[in-house]
Design an enzyme around this catalytic site. Structure first.
Site, PDB file in Angstrom:
ATOM      1  N   CYS A 109       0.864  -1.181   0.000  1.00 21.30           N
ATOM      2  CA  CYS A 109       0.000   0.000   0.000  1.00 21.30           C
ATOM      3  C   CYS A 109       0.900   1.230   0.000  1.00 21.30           C
ATOM      4  CB  CYS A 109      -0.957  -0.024   1.191  1.00 21.30           C
ATOM      5  SG  CYS A 109      -0.129  -0.057   2.799  1.00 21.30           S
ATOM      6  N   HIS A 155      15.262 -27.284   5.250  1.00 21.22           N
ATOM      7  CA  HIS A 155      14.434 -27.038   4.067  1.00 21.22           C
ATOM      8  C   HIS A 155      14.789 -28.045   2.984  1.00 21.22           C
ATOM      9  CE1 HIS A 155      12.693 -24.982   0.605  1.00 21.22           C
ATOM     10  NE2 HIS A 155      12.057 -24.176   1.445  1.00 21.22           N
TER      11      HIS A 155
END
Length: 665
Positions: free
Chosen positions: A26, A586
């Site tokens: 924004c 990961h």
């Protein structure tokens, strides 16, 4: 490069690329939707240069950047490989988690935000033209005046067409259908009917809804209203059109949907708008305006005090959009708005406080935030000031609200009304000029109120807010201490002093964890973390560690501890060891795209595990066949709490699962 480094740190701070479901921005913030907010490193992000603060609200993880957010966002999506979600309203929230009131605010902001820049620009032009006429710099009969005025007034005159477009986007209606409805409301012959001298009959005679009928539709009387510059009628009309369009899509064969769906939608929605929606919406708009004006007339000063005091709070919660809608309704029905102008001192009060902080702080990061926040605040953009400076320190925010309240009361006393939607901050002044009366006392009253709010905010901060400026800073501080050549501890900070006693160097104290070892989570080849084909890991932004090219499809716990996170897709596991190490493992790169295919999770978040316990089973061949590598980084995300993270056996190139792998000193 600065944006690239910042982007890498932000990606690491939000838990890595695989923890991000989506990201948009924004005016001042990056707005993430994350899979697991517990995987984030909020404190580290807040301390990152370039990040003002972090806000967790409405199902979003919001990283406040400030005025450079668009540039940072552009770099972020490139570095992280994210889908470009673009810009959104400042009050954008996850609709699934919003209340009815929040949905209303989201609706209003979603409709007005896309056009707000041009709306303010047109209002500023219209305001400046009115000011030029008031100062006799322009004549209303000149071509220059007419062309300039058409730029400003034309946007407002045809506002239903613009709102038809933005409302259509919000209600998921064909945008050209929304515009077509707005065009019908502004069509010249329709506008002329409202002032026609031909009266067929009178409805609701003697009541507040008394209306002269100038035309009929299929014999049904049409209560004609003035729809140019109106707001509520077109919004409700497009909402109704969305229902008609959905119905038309269900009954119209696919082969002719392209033209028959809009045909049916317009043929039903437009007449219903003129017969029912338009009149009712206009009466509703008039009613809202009447109530607001009545409240204002009861006591303009009290109204100003309250509006000024709470305006910044309204901004934080997004409630201010409701007042924007009210202002538009007032302008359409009465030609002026007495409410929103009462808030115009708030940005100057905030700016005055920020100036005080700028002069008081000894912290370079605070100063780096304060200077651009001060400049943007002059022009009405106060989010960097609110979220980066005053709100976290609490007292400066309260002081700014006090100063804004006094400024609002002065605006109410001056009787200032707004005659158009204009810019913010200084650029709001032209919008307060009445084209009929010119620059009168109320305009000067507004300017005085803005100045007083700024001066009062500055004075209050200098007198009462100075203790909160650097009290919570984690940055290096220069501390005056007793004369000694030895290091001393001041508030947990090691200070090196000169023989004269003046502090010359300050280092933040760090609490280091006890040394420990981590075993290998997999069997395979050892690969330096710097060679991993993912910048988030290879750059060390997530922490120090190592990677394994596995030959066996099982991920094991490298130490005793508690499972901190398990991704639903099974490709990543976090572990907090009993010795204090925070570990992230990961499996593969971009394997989140497999959506769990080829992975079998054996543990759950919060589960206590032992070293060597299987955590995940994964199909190496299936993952590779899908086009993804299985290289598995294991990083210590709290590496800063260790002096060093290194291989237990530096010469080793291969390792078996559960064998010693990393030494944490």
């Amino acid at each position: 490069m600065a944006y690239e480094d910042l982007s890498k740190k932000i990606i690491a701070g939000v838990g890595g690329k695989d923890n991000v479901k989506s990201v948009v921005h924004c005016t001042t913030r990056l707005r993430f939707k994350l899979k697991d907010e517990s995987a984030t490193h909020t404190d580290e992000l807040k301390d990152t240069d370039g990040v003002i603060t972090v806000v967790q609200s409405g199902g979003q993880y919001q990283v406040v950047i400030g005025n450079e957010v668009a540039d940072v966002y552009e770099t972020l999506i490139r570095v992280g490989g994210f889908a470009d979600g673009g810009s959104v309203p400042d009050d954008y929230e996850d609709g699934e988690k919003m209340s009815i009131f929040d949905r209303f605010i989201d609706l209003i902001s979603g409709i007005f935000t896309p056009m707000l820049g041009v709306l303010c620009a047109a209002g500023m032009i219209k305001g400046f033209v009115a000011m030029f006429v008031a100062f006799n710099w322009l004549s209303e009969n000149s071509g220059t005046y007419k062309i300039l005025y058409s730029i400003g007034d034309g946007f407002f005159y045809f506002l239903p067409i613009v709102l038809g477009l933005t409302a259509a986007k919000k209600f998921h209606v064909d945008q050209f259908v929304g515009m077509a409805i707005g065009m019908a409301l502004c069509y010249p012959s329709i506008v002329a009917l409202n002032s026609s001298k031909t009266v067929l009959s009178t409805l609701f005679s003697g009541s507040i809804f008394e209306s002269q009928i100038h035309a009929t539709f299929l014999g049904i009387p049409v209560v004609m209203m003035s729809y140019t510059s109106s707001v509520i009628p077109i919004i409700l009309a497009v909402w109704f059109a969305s229902k008609v369009q959905a119905f038309a899509k269900r009954i119209v064969p696919t082969v002719v949907k392209t033209f028959l769906v809009p045909f049916i939608t317009l043929l039903i929605a437009v007449p219903i708008t003129f017969l029912i929606i338009g009149p009712v919406a206009s009466w509703l708009s008039d009613g809202i305006s009447t109530v607001c004006v009545a409240i204002y007339n009861f006591s303009p000063i009290v109204a100003g005090l309250v509006m000024g005091a709470f305006w910044q709070v309204f901004v934080i919660f997004g409630v201010h959009w409701g007042f924007v809608a009210v202002m538009m309704a007032n302008l359409a029905s009465q030609g002026f708005d007495p409410i929103l102008g009462l808030s115009l001192a708030a940005s100057f009060a905030q700016t005055g406080v920020v100036l005080g902080i700028l002069l008081q702080t000894k912290n370079q990061k605070t100063r780096g935030i304060a200077l651009p926040a001060f400049i943007s605040g002059i022009f009405g953009v106060t989010e960097p000031a609110i979220y980066g400076l005053t709100l976290p320190r609490k007292r400066p925010f309260i002081l700014s609200c006090v100063a804004a309240s006094i400024g609002g009361g002065i605006i109410g006393f001056a009787g200032k009304k707004m005659y158009m939607m204009g810019g913010m901050g200084l650029f709001s002044i032209p919008a307060a000029i009445n084209s009929k009366t010119g620059v009168d006392g109320s305009v000067y009253g507004l300017i005085i109120a803005m100045a007083i709010a700024a001066v009062l905010g500055f004075a209050l901060q200098m007198l009462f807010g100075y203790k909160s400026v650097d009290s919570n800073d984690k940055q290096t501080k220069v501390v005056e201490t007793a004369a000694t050549a030895d290091p001393v501890m001041v508030g947990g900070v090691s200070v090196e002093t000169t023989p004269t006693g003046a502090a010359t160097k300050v280092e933040p104290s760090v609490t280091y964890n006890a040394a420990t070892k981590l075993s290998s989570p997999e069997t395979g080849q050892i690969i330096p973390l710097s060679e991993v084909k993912d910048e988030v890991f290879s750059s060390g932004a997530m922490g120090k560690g190592v990677a394994i090219e596995p030959t066996d499809g099982v991920l094991y716990a490298p130490a005793d501890g508690e499972v901190a996170l398990v991704f639903p897709t099974g490709h990543a596991v976090g572990l907090n060891t009993t010795d204090g190490a925070e570990i992230l493992m990961h499996i593969g790169m971009d394997t989140v795209e497999l959506e769990g295919k080829g992975f079998e999770t054996l543990v759950q978040k919060g589960e206590t595990v032992k070293a060597g316990q299987p955590l995940v089973k994964f199909d190496i061949e299936a993952i590779k066949a899908a086009g993804y590598p299985v290289t598995t980084p294991m990083v210590v995300t709290n590496s800063k709490n260790y002096h060093d993270v290194k291989l237990a056996f530096p010469a080793a190139t291969e390792v078996n699962a559960t064998e010693p792998l990393l030494q944490l000193d």
